[in-house]
Design a protein around this motif. Structure first.
Motif, PDB file in Angstrom:
ATOM      1  N   GLN A  33     -19.724  15.324   0.881  1.00 51.87           N
ATOM      2  CA  GLN A  33     -18.353  15.375   1.371  1.00 51.87           C
ATOM      3  C   GLN A  33     -18.268  14.961   2.847  1.00 51.87           C
ATOM      4  O   GLN A  33     -17.402  14.193   3.226  1.00 51.87           O
ATOM      5  CB  GLN A  33     -17.773  16.771   1.177  1.00 51.87           C
ATOM      6  CG  GLN A  33     -16.290  16.829   1.449  1.00 51.87           C
ATOM      7  CD  GLN A  33     -15.675  18.119   0.934  1.00 51.87           C
ATOM      8  OE1 GLN A  33     -16.308  18.895   0.238  1.00 51.87           O
ATOM      9  NE2 GLN A  33     -14.426  18.322   1.263  1.00 51.87           N
ATOM     10  N   SER A  34     -19.179  15.445   3.703  1.00 49.74           N
ATOM     11  CA  SER A  34     -19.095  15.134   5.133  1.00 49.74           C
ATOM     12  C   SER A  34     -19.325  13.654   5.421  1.00 49.74           C
ATOM     13  O   SER A  34     -18.775  13.113   6.376  1.00 49.74           O
ATOM     14  CB  SER A  34     -20.071  15.995   5.930  1.00 49.74           C
ATOM     15  OG  SER A  34     -21.400  15.732   5.540  1.00 49.74           O
ATOM     16  N   ALA A  35     -20.112  12.980   4.586  1.00 51.40           N
ATOM     17  CA  ALA A  35     -20.364  11.543   4.760  1.00 51.40           C
ATOM     18  C   ALA A  35     -19.392  10.687   3.952  1.00 51.40           C
ATOM     19  O   ALA A  35     -19.498   9.463   3.959  1.00 51.40           O
ATOM     20  CB  ALA A  35     -21.803  11.215   4.357  1.00 51.40           C
ATOM     21  N   ARG A  36     -18.463  11.330   3.226  1.00 48.29           N
ATOM     22  CA  ARG A  36     -17.530  10.628   2.347  1.00 48.29           C
ATOM     23  C   ARG A  36     -18.307   9.684   1.403  1.00 48.29           C
ATOM     24  O   ARG A  36     -18.010   8.506   1.282  1.00 48.29           O
ATOM     25  CB  ARG A  36     -16.468   9.868   3.142  1.00 48.29           C
ATOM     26  CG  ARG A  36     -15.613  10.790   3.997  1.00 48.29           C
ATOM     27  CD  ARG A  36     -14.238  10.305   4.331  1.00 48.29           C
ATOM     28  NE  ARG A  36     -13.543   9.464   3.388  1.00 48.29           N
ATOM     29  CZ  ARG A  36     -12.892   9.886   2.290  1.00 48.29           C
ATOM     30  NH1 ARG A  36     -12.863  11.155   1.996  1.00 48.29           N
ATOM     31  NH2 ARG A  36     -12.272   9.023   1.506  1.00 48.29           N
ATOM     32  N   TYR A  37     -19.291  10.257   0.744  1.00 52.84           N
ATOM     33  CA  TYR A  37     -20.218   9.498  -0.095  1.00 52.84           C
ATOM     34  C   TYR A  37     -20.138  10.009  -1.526  1.00 52.84           C
ATOM     35  O   TYR A  37     -20.195  11.213  -1.772  1.00 52.84           O
ATOM     36  CB  TYR A  37     -21.643   9.693   0.444  1.00 52.84           C
ATOM     37  CG  TYR A  37     -22.716   8.941  -0.287  1.00 52.84           C
ATOM     38  CD1 TYR A  37     -23.118   7.686   0.152  1.00 52.84           C
ATOM     39  CD2 TYR A  37     -23.348   9.486  -1.389  1.00 52.84           C
ATOM     40  CE1 TYR A  37     -24.127   6.992  -0.497  1.00 52.84           C
ATOM     41  CE2 TYR A  37     -24.348   8.800  -2.059  1.00 52.84           C
ATOM     42  CZ  TYR A  37     -24.732   7.557  -1.601  1.00 52.84           C
ATOM     43  OH  TYR A  37     -25.724   6.878  -2.259  1.00 52.84           O
ATOM     44  N   MET A 114     -28.529   9.105   2.772  1.00 52.91           N
ATOM     45  CA  MET A 114     -28.084   9.241   1.372  1.00 52.91           C
ATOM     46  C   MET A 114     -28.759   8.206   0.466  1.00 52.91           C
ATOM     47  O   MET A 114     -29.147   8.523  -0.661  1.00 52.91           O
ATOM     48  CB  MET A 114     -26.569   9.106   1.264  1.00 52.91           C
ATOM     49  CG  MET A 114     -25.809  10.272   1.799  1.00 52.91           C
ATOM     50  SD  MET A 114     -26.143  11.775   0.874  1.00 52.91           S
ATOM     51  CE  MET A 114     -25.871  12.954   2.164  1.00 52.91           C
ATOM     52  N   ALA A 115     -28.915   6.966   0.928  1.00 54.48           N
ATOM     53  CA  ALA A 115     -29.533   5.925   0.098  1.00 54.48           C
ATOM     54  C   ALA A 115     -30.982   6.292  -0.227  1.00 54.48           C
ATOM     55  O   ALA A 115     -31.435   6.137  -1.370  1.00 54.48           O
ATOM     56  CB  ALA A 115     -29.453   4.568   0.794  1.00 54.48           C
ATOM     57  N   ALA A 116     -31.713   6.777   0.766  1.00 57.40           N
ATOM     58  CA  ALA A 116     -33.105   7.188   0.534  1.00 57.40           C
ATOM     59  C   ALA A 116     -33.166   8.392  -0.401  1.00 57.40           C
ATOM     60  O   ALA A 116     -34.058   8.497  -1.247  1.00 57.40           O
ATOM     61  CB  ALA A 116     -33.792   7.505   1.865  1.00 57.40           C
ATOM     62  N   THR A 117     -32.206   9.296  -0.254  1.00 58.63           N
ATOM     63  CA  THR A 117     -32.155  10.463  -1.133  1.00 58.63           C
ATOM     64  C   THR A 117     -31.884  10.046  -2.565  1.00 58.63           C
ATOM     65  O   THR A 117     -32.507  10.566  -3.501  1.00 58.63           O
ATOM     66  CB  THR A 117     -31.088  11.461  -0.628  1.00 58.63           C
ATOM     67  OG1 THR A 117     -31.457  11.885   0.680  1.00 58.63           O
ATOM     68  CG2 THR A 117     -30.966  12.654  -1.556  1.00 58.63           C
ATOM     69  N   MET A 118     -30.983   9.081  -2.758  1.00 59.98           N
ATOM     70  CA  MET A 118     -30.715   8.567  -4.109  1.00 59.98           C
ATOM     71  C   MET A 118     -31.994   8.004  -4.724  1.00 59.98           C
ATOM     72  O   MET A 118     -32.327   8.310  -5.874  1.00 59.98           O
ATOM     73  CB  MET A 118     -29.615   7.505  -4.068  1.00 59.98           C
ATOM     74  CG  MET A 118     -29.360   6.820  -5.400  1.00 59.98           C
ATOM     75  SD  MET A 118     -28.762   7.918  -6.704  1.00 59.98           S
ATOM     76  CE  MET A 118     -27.005   7.896  -6.366  1.00 59.98           C
ATOM     77  N   GLU A 119     -32.723   7.197  -3.977  1.00 54.46           N
ATOM     78  CA  GLU A 119     -33.977   6.625  -4.489  1.00 54.46           C
ATOM     79  C   GLU A 119     -34.985   7.717  -4.832  1.00 54.46           C
ATOM     80  O   GLU A 119     -35.648   7.654  -5.866  1.00 54.46           O
ATOM     81  CB  GLU A 119     -34.578   5.652  -3.470  1.00 54.46           C
ATOM     82  CG  GLU A 119     -33.895   4.308  -3.449  1.00 54.46           C
ATOM     83  CD  GLU A 119     -33.985   3.572  -4.774  1.00 54.46           C
ATOM     84  OE1 GLU A 119     -35.082   3.517  -5.385  1.00 54.46           O
ATOM     85  OE2 GLU A 119     -32.944   3.047  -5.212  1.00 54.46           O
ATOM     86  N   HIS A 120     -35.094   8.713  -3.964  1.00 57.14           N
ATOM     87  CA  HIS A 120     -36.019   9.828  -4.214  1.00 57.14           C
ATOM     88  C   HIS A 120     -35.648  10.567  -5.505  1.00 57.14           C
ATOM     89  O   HIS A 120     -36.517  10.880  -6.330  1.00 57.14           O
ATOM     90  CB  HIS A 120     -35.995  10.793  -3.019  1.00 57.14           C
ATOM     91  CG  HIS A 120     -36.702  12.076  -3.276  1.00 57.14           C
ATOM     92  ND1 HIS A 120     -38.078  12.184  -3.313  1.00 57.14           N
ATOM     93  CD2 HIS A 120     -36.222  13.318  -3.554  1.00 57.14           C
ATOM     94  CE1 HIS A 120     -38.414  13.426  -3.585  1.00 57.14           C
ATOM     95  NE2 HIS A 120     -37.310  14.146  -3.730  1.00 57.14           N
ATOM     96  N   LEU A 121     -34.356  10.850  -5.679  1.00 50.57           N
ATOM     97  CA  LEU A 121     -33.921  11.562  -6.881  1.00 50.57           C
ATOM     98  C   LEU A 121     -34.146  10.728  -8.136  1.00 50.57           C
ATOM     99  O   LEU A 121     -34.567  11.255  -9.170  1.00 50.57           O
ATOM    100  CB  LEU A 121     -32.452  11.972  -6.752  1.00 50.57           C
ATOM    101  CG  LEU A 121     -32.174  13.058  -5.712  1.00 50.57           C
ATOM    102  CD1 LEU A 121     -30.667  13.209  -5.492  1.00 50.57           C
ATOM    103  CD2 LEU A 121     -32.803  14.377  -6.119  1.00 50.57           C
ATOM    104  N   LEU A 122     -33.879   9.425  -8.064  1.00 49.74           N
ATOM    105  CA  LEU A 122     -34.137   8.553  -9.215  1.00 49.74           C
ATOM    106  C   LEU A 122     -35.629   8.552  -9.558  1.00 49.74           C
ATOM    107  O   LEU A 122     -36.000   8.660 -10.731  1.00 49.74           O
ATOM    108  CB  LEU A 122     -33.645   7.134  -8.942  1.00 49.74           C
ATOM    109  CG  LEU A 122     -32.146   6.923  -9.013  1.00 49.74           C
ATOM    110  CD1 LEU A 122     -31.756   5.588  -8.379  1.00 49.74           C
ATOM    111  CD2 LEU A 122     -31.645   7.001 -10.448  1.00 49.74           C
ATOM    112  N   ASP A 123     -36.477   8.437  -8.526  1.00 47.62           N
ATOM    113  CA  ASP A 123     -37.933   8.450  -8.762  1.00 47.62           C
ATOM    114  C   ASP A 123     -38.376   9.762  -9.390  1.00 47.62           C
ATOM    115  O   ASP A 123     -39.212   9.787 -10.288  1.00 47.62           O
ATOM    116  CB  ASP A 123     -38.697   8.247  -7.450  1.00 47.62           C
ATOM    117  CG  ASP A 123     -38.725   6.810  -7.000  1.00 47.62           C
ATOM    118  OD1 ASP A 123     -38.464   5.908  -7.816  1.00 47.62           O
ATOM    119  OD2 ASP A 123     -39.018   6.577  -5.811  1.00 47.62           O
ATOM    120  N   ARG A 124     -37.824  10.848  -8.919  1.00 48.41           N
ATOM    121  CA  ARG A 124     -38.262  12.169  -9.355  1.00 48.41           C
ATOM    122  C   ARG A 124     -37.685  12.573 -10.706  1.00 48.41           C
ATOM    123  O   ARG A 124     -38.349  13.229 -11.513  1.00 48.41           O
ATOM    124  CB  ARG A 124     -37.873  13.189  -8.293  1.00 48.41           C
ATOM    125  CG  ARG A 124     -38.402  14.546  -8.575  1.00 48.41           C
ATOM    126  CD  ARG A 124     -38.404  15.393  -7.335  1.00 48.41           C
ATOM    127  NE  ARG A 124     -38.914  16.702  -7.697  1.00 48.41           N
ATOM    128  CZ  ARG A 124     -38.294  17.822  -7.447  1.00 48.41           C
ATOM    129  NH1 ARG A 124     -37.161  17.825  -6.792  1.00 48.41           N
ATOM    130  NH2 ARG A 124     -38.825  18.967  -7.820  1.00 48.41           N
TER     131      ARG A 124
END
Length: 131
Positions: A33-37, A114-124
């Motif tokens: 929410q804070s990053a409007r993402y 957020m982009a790195a977090t998305m990649e991490h979650l997809l990998d995991r």
């Protein structure tokens, strides 16, 4: 220095035979929410889904899964849900349902990128390591 943002995510799942409650993780829905993402990324492994139900219509499943990123982006072609505020879209997409496409419970974390977090979650959670 950038502060850590809190985010919520859910795993997007295909449940070919709902009565058996077996599923394959096929994507991530990530909201801050804070990053409007708000983003959904789908990476469906057809062979894994077919292992649970050889007769599943993957074309139809992919078409339904495509609605997740469209709703997250909003704008033309995203339907009435895509016109809602970001947080409302996230809650609508993660609402409990007993359909072939479901999401996990919502989980929370903190990150800077957020982009790195998305990649991490997809990998995991979604991608399968191949031997």
């Amino acid at each position: 220095m950038h502060m850590h943002d809190s985010y919520d995510y859910a795993v997007i799942r295909v449940v070919p035979r709902v009565e058996r409650e077996e599923f394959v993780n096929v994507g991530i829905l990530l909201s801050c929410q804070s990053a409007r993402y708000l983003e959904a990324r789908i990476e469906i492994d057809g062979a894994r889904v077919h292992a649970l139900d050889p007769d599943i219509d993957l074309v139809a499943v992919r078409r339904h899964l495509d609605s997740f990123p469209a709703i997250c982006r909003g704008g033309p072609g995203s339907g009435p849900i895509g016109e809602l505020p970001l947080r409302a879209r996230f809650h609508w997409l993660t609402a409990k349902r007993s359909a072939i496409i479901q999401t996990s419970p919502v989980h929370t974390g903190r990150c800077v990128d957020m982009a790195a977090t998305m990649e991490h979650l997809l990998d995991r959670m979604v991608r399968v390591r191949r031997a």
